[in-house]
Every structure is written in structure tokens, then in C-alpha cells.
Design a protein around this motif. Structure first.
Motif, PDB file in Angstrom:
ATOM      1  N   ASP A  45      11.575 -29.409  10.205  1.00  0.00           N
ATOM      2  CA  ASP A  45      12.519 -28.291  10.272  1.00  0.00           C
ATOM      3  C   ASP A  45      12.189 -27.533  11.558  1.00  0.00           C
ATOM      4  O   ASP A  45      11.136 -26.910  11.657  1.00  0.00           O
ATOM      5  CB  ASP A  45      12.347 -27.383   9.048  1.00  0.00           C
ATOM      6  N   VAL A 100      21.419 -28.943  24.745  1.00  0.00           N
ATOM      7  CA  VAL A 100      22.849 -29.201  24.564  1.00  0.00           C
ATOM      8  C   VAL A 100      23.520 -27.950  23.995  1.00  0.00           C
ATOM      9  O   VAL A 100      23.272 -27.561  22.848  1.00  0.00           O
ATOM     10  CB  VAL A 100      23.093 -30.412  23.638  1.00  0.00           C
ATOM     11  N   SER A 102      27.443 -25.618  24.078  1.00  0.00           N
ATOM     12  CA  SER A 102      28.816 -25.928  23.654  1.00  0.00           C
ATOM     13  C   SER A 102      29.815 -25.016  24.350  1.00  0.00           C
ATOM     14  O   SER A 102      29.482 -23.873  24.694  1.00  0.00           O
ATOM     15  CB  SER A 102      28.908 -25.717  22.138  1.00  0.00           C
ATOM     16  N   LYS A 129      25.175 -20.311  19.552  1.00  0.00           N
ATOM     17  CA  LYS A 129      24.921 -21.160  20.732  1.00  0.00           C
ATOM     18  C   LYS A 129      24.690 -20.287  21.970  1.00  0.00           C
ATOM     19  O   LYS A 129      23.908 -20.651  22.855  1.00  0.00           O
ATOM     20  CB  LYS A 129      26.088 -22.125  20.966  1.00  0.00           C
ATOM     21  N   VAL A 148      29.042 -28.460  26.595  1.00  0.00           N
ATOM     22  CA  VAL A 148      29.698 -29.689  26.165  1.00  0.00           C
ATOM     23  C   VAL A 148      30.989 -29.343  25.417  1.00  0.00           C
ATOM     24  O   VAL A 148      30.992 -28.426  24.608  1.00  0.00           O
ATOM     25  CB  VAL A 148      28.709 -30.456  25.241  1.00  0.00           C
TER      26      VAL A 148
HETATM   27  N1  NAP Z   1      30.312 -32.641  17.951  1.00  0.00           N
HETATM   28  C1  NAP Z   1      30.976 -31.999  18.914  1.00  0.00           C
HETATM   29  O1  NAP Z   1      32.186 -32.234  19.151  1.00  0.00           O
HETATM   30  C2  NAP Z   1      30.240 -30.991  19.766  1.00  0.00           C
HETATM   31  C3  NAP Z   1      30.960 -30.237  20.688  1.00  0.00           C
HETATM   32  C4  NAP Z   1      30.288 -29.354  21.540  1.00  0.00           C
HETATM   33  C5  NAP Z   1      28.897 -29.238  21.449  1.00  0.00           C
HETATM   34  N2  NAP Z   1      28.231 -29.963  20.523  1.00  0.00           N
HETATM   35  C6  NAP Z   1      26.776 -29.828  20.453  1.00  0.00           C
HETATM   36  O2  NAP Z   1      26.230 -31.126  20.542  1.00  0.00           O
HETATM   37  C7  NAP Z   1      25.034 -31.207  19.762  1.00  0.00           C
HETATM   38  C8  NAP Z   1      25.145 -32.385  18.798  1.00  0.00           C
HETATM   39  O3  NAP Z   1      26.251 -32.165  17.940  1.00  0.00           O
HETATM   40  P1  NAP Z   1      26.580 -33.213  16.779  1.00  0.00           P
HETATM   41  O4  NAP Z   1      27.978 -32.947  16.333  1.00  0.00           O
HETATM   42  O5  NAP Z   1      26.180 -34.554  17.222  1.00  0.00           O
HETATM   43  O6  NAP Z   1      25.573 -32.701  15.645  1.00  0.00           O
HETATM   44  P2  NAP Z   1      25.510 -33.187  14.105  1.00  0.00           P
HETATM   45  O7  NAP Z   1      26.090 -34.547  13.970  1.00  0.00           O
HETATM   46  O8  NAP Z   1      26.067 -32.088  13.248  1.00  0.00           O
HETATM   47  O9  NAP Z   1      23.946 -33.300  13.863  1.00  0.00           O
HETATM   48  C9  NAP Z   1      23.134 -32.164  13.803  1.00  0.00           C
HETATM   49  C10 NAP Z   1      21.694 -32.615  13.896  1.00  0.00           C
HETATM   50  O10 NAP Z   1      20.835 -31.445  13.859  1.00  0.00           O
HETATM   51  C11 NAP Z   1      19.816 -31.687  12.898  1.00  0.00           C
HETATM   52  N3  NAP Z   1      19.378 -30.427  12.296  1.00  0.00           N
HETATM   53  C12 NAP Z   1      20.146 -29.531  11.641  1.00  0.00           C
HETATM   54  N4  NAP Z   1      19.374 -28.488  11.215  1.00  0.00           N
HETATM   55  C13 NAP Z   1      18.108 -28.774  11.601  1.00  0.00           C
HETATM   56  C14 NAP Z   1      16.860 -28.105  11.445  1.00  0.00           C
HETATM   57  N5  NAP Z   1      16.746 -26.935  10.810  1.00  0.00           N
HETATM   58  N6  NAP Z   1      15.749 -28.687  11.959  1.00  0.00           N
HETATM   59  C15 NAP Z   1      15.844 -29.883  12.598  1.00  0.00           C
HETATM   60  N7  NAP Z   1      16.981 -30.562  12.796  1.00  0.00           N
HETATM   61  C16 NAP Z   1      18.106 -30.000  12.291  1.00  0.00           C
HETATM   62  C17 NAP Z   1      20.460 -32.584  11.851  1.00  0.00           C
HETATM   63  O11 NAP Z   1      19.438 -33.226  11.136  1.00  0.00           O
HETATM   64  P3  NAP Z   1      19.672 -33.850   9.638  1.00  0.00           P
HETATM   65  O12 NAP Z   1      21.026 -34.479   9.619  1.00  0.00           O
HETATM   66  O13 NAP Z   1      18.562 -34.854   9.557  1.00  0.00           O
HETATM   67  O14 NAP Z   1      19.533 -32.729   8.678  1.00  0.00           O
HETATM   68  C18 NAP Z   1      21.261 -33.532  12.749  1.00  0.00           C
HETATM   69  O15 NAP Z   1      20.438 -34.550  13.266  1.00  0.00           O
HETATM   70  C19 NAP Z   1      24.887 -29.835  19.092  1.00  0.00           C
HETATM   71  O16 NAP Z   1      23.995 -29.051  19.840  1.00  0.00           O
HETATM   72  C20 NAP Z   1      26.283 -29.250  19.150  1.00  0.00           C
HETATM   73  O17 NAP Z   1      26.241 -27.827  19.185  1.00  0.00           O
HETATM   74  C21 NAP Z   1      28.862 -30.824  19.671  1.00  0.00           C
END
Ligand code: NAP
Length: 277
Positions: A45, A100, A102, A129, A148
Motif C-alpha cells: 500500500d 504519471v 493527468s 492529481k 497524460v
Molecule cells: N486511464 C486513463 O485514461 C488515464 C488518463 C489520464 C491519466 N491517467 C493516469 O495514468 C495512470 C495509470 O492509470 P490507469 O487507468 O492505468 O490506472 P488503473 O488501471 O486504475 O490502475 C491503478 C493502479 O494503482 C494501484 N493502486 C491503487 N491504489 C493503490 C495503493 N494504495 N497502493 C499501491 N497501489 C495502488 C492499483 O493496484 P491494485 O489494482 O493492485 O489494487 C493499480 O495497479 C494513473 O496515474 C492515472 O491517473 C490515466
């Protein structure tokens, strides 16, 4: 390389490409699972500062790419506090930090946004963020802070690739015709993050905010149409809505100017009309 969030959408793709590029990778998970050849997985965590510092001291990575964020985007501790923890732990071992962020840090009121834009978030996730960016700047001023946009792929697994066929099949909801983003392909973003993590390259020296986005701005609805066509579905069936007519808080136009990234990176950043063609 330590990658946080390898059970997540971006983190899992990034880890796969990092291994392929020759990095030795340790990846963190929280509640989820990850099984990627060549990735050593640690469960943690990241809100727990002592645990994060201990992990970084044990792993001693050259670079940390922080993709983890709250699964619940409103989880302030996982979005903002955990980033502070990762920044402190990375700085303590002298690791290059690529954070990373947003486009959610922006309100959408003054597009297009270059790297000089200061956060003016309109909802809780964007505020978290934005706080994360501030703590990274304070604790690790040499870190790259990568803004991103919507992350999309072509394997069907990204949020909008899953949502579009579901909406066409009748799931309630619609995509906005009057809210705009500059989507990026998850593979292009991953390769850009690897460049930014690599010492001895211009990208590897970049400090501060960098927009890594596609060159094309599309509405959410246009993105849905492109995805539908690619999936062999009828784009005319993607339900449309106007954010301006609904009581929703959403940044309307968060188009990112990625001119600087195009100069700095060798990775070509494709736009959604190209990679979804
Ligand atoms: N998806 C998009 O379109 C988008 C757009 C702009 C920016 N972003 C940014 O890109 C990054 C990746 O996004 P994503 O959509 O790929 O994320 P995601 O699929 O929602 O995955 C989130 C990750 O964070 C981990 N996590 C959550 N709480 C945690 C904690 N307390 N301690 C340790 N790990 C934790 C989760 O682990 P578990 O699953 O193992 O719990 C998971 O591996 C993020 O920083 C997001 O803000 C994403």
C-alpha cells in the motif's frame, strides 16, 4: 526500474514493454494481481510511507515510474498522499522519478494547454492529481511530471474500448459531443515513459511538466465512433449527449499541446484517428 501499479491498465503494458526493452523490472500491486514474465511483483500500500521507503531501499532502482493511482479516483490518499510517499522514497535512494499525471488537473476553460498551464481542477480526482504534482515538484524537482490524456489501446481493454460496445448494446449512458481530449495509445505512452526514465538521453534529463498526448483532439463521441468502426460496429449507433445540457462537472476542452514532447522524444505519438484506423 520500479513501476508502481503493474496490476493497472497502463502499468501492466508499461511493464511488458520495459522488460522487452531490457530493463530489470520490479512492479508493485495493491489489491490486484500481476503475472508478467520478467517482472518481480511486490504487494504494497503506497500510502504507507515506511513500507514504501523500505521497498525502495531494498530494490534501489535506477528509475521509478509511478503509474499507480486510486482505483477509486476520489481516493485522495491513494491519488495524492501515495505520490508524496513515492517521491520521498525515490529521492532517498537517488532514483530518477517519472510521475504519471493527468489532464484532469486542468479545467478545460483555456485550451490548448502547454506545459506552463497551472492546475485549476474542477473535480476531486483532478485536485488529487494536482496535489500530487505539487508534492513531486517540491520533493523531487528533477522528476518528470507527465500530463497524460485519455489512454486508449487497440486490444479492446481500455475504458472506452469496453464502454463503446456496451453503450451500443443498450447499456444506459452516452458519449459527449461537446467535450474534447487528445487521446494517446497506451504503447506510445509506455515507450515515452521508458525514454523519460532513461539516463543519458535528452528525455531522461527532463525536469517538470511534460505533455505526452496525441496530436489529434476529438470529442468523446468521436472517439466512440472511431472505436466502433474499428470493432466492426456501426458508428451511427454510438449514443450522443451534450455535457452543456446536463448537470455534470467535466472539463470541456482539455486538449494538450505536445510540441515539446515531439521535440524531446524519439517515440512517435500517434493520434486516435491514426491508431484506431
Ligand atoms: N486511464 C486513463 O485514461 C488515464 C488518463 C489520464 C491519466 N491517467 C493516469 O495514468 C495512470 C495509470 O492509470 P490507469 O487507468 O492505468 O490506472 P488503473 O488501471 O486504475 O490502475 C491503478 C493502479 O494503482 C494501484 N493502486 C491503487 N491504489 C493503490 C495503493 N494504495 N497502493 C499501491 N497501489 C495502488 C492499483 O493496484 P491494485 O489494482 O493492485 O489494487 C493499480 O495497479 C494513473 O496515474 C492515472 O491517473 C490515466
Amino acid at each position: 526500474m520500479l513501476i508502481t501499479g503493474v496490476s493497472g491498465y497502463l502499468g501492466s503494458r508499461l511493464a511488458t514493454r520495459a522488460v522487452r526493452a531490457g530493463w530489470s523490472v520490479v512492479g508493485t500491486v495493491h489489491g490486484g494481481e500481476c503475472s508478467i514474465d520478467g517482472v518481480r511483483v511486490e504487494r504494497i500500500d503506497l500510502v504507507d510511507r515506511a513500507a514504501a521507503v523500505a521497498l525502495l531501499e531494498r530494490v534501489r532502482p535506477d528509475a521509478v515510474v509511478h503509474t499507480a493511482t486510486g482505483r477509486d479516483r476520489g481516493d485522495w490518499a491513494a491519488v495524492a498522499d501515495a505520490t508524496g510517499t513515492v517521491a520521498v522514497a525515490s529521492a532517498a535512494v537517488g532514483a530518477r522519478l517519472v510521475h504519471v499525471s493527468s489532464d484532469a488537473v486542468l479545467s478545460g476553460r483555456q485550451p490548448p494547454y502547454d506545459e506552463s498551464a497551472l492546475p485549476d481542477p474542477v473535480y476531486r480526482y483532478g485536485a488529487g492529481k494536482a496535489a500530487a504534482e505539487t508534492v513531486v515538484k517540491a520533493v523531487a524537482p528533477d522528476a518528470a511530471i507527465v500530463r497524460v490524456p485519455l489512454i486508449v489501446g487497440t486490444d479492446g481493454d481500455s475504458k472506452y474500448e469496453r464502454m463503446t460496445p456496451a453503450l451500443i448494446a443498450g447499456q444506459p449512458g452516452a458519449l459527449f459531443v461537446d467535450a474534447y481530449r487528445s487521446p494517446i495509445h497506451v504503447a506510445d505512452l509506455s515507450d515515452a515513459l521508458l525514454e523519460l526514465a532513461t539516463a543519458g538521453t535528452p528525455a531522461g534529463e527532463h525536469a517538470g511538466v511534460l505533455n505526452v498526448a496525441g496530436p489529434d483532439t476529438v470529442s468523446f463521441h468521436r472517439l466512440g465512433e472511431l472505436i466502433a468502426r474499428r470493432q466492426g460496429l456501426d458508428p451511427a449507433l454510438v449514443p450522443a449527449a451534450r455535457a452543456g445540457e446536463l448537470d455534470v462537472v467535466i472539463p470541456r476542452d482539455n486538449r494538450l499541446d505536445s510540441t515539446l514532447a515531439r521535440k524531446l522524444l524519439t517515440t512517435r505519438l500517434r493520434g486516435a484517428p491514426e491508431f484506431l484506423a
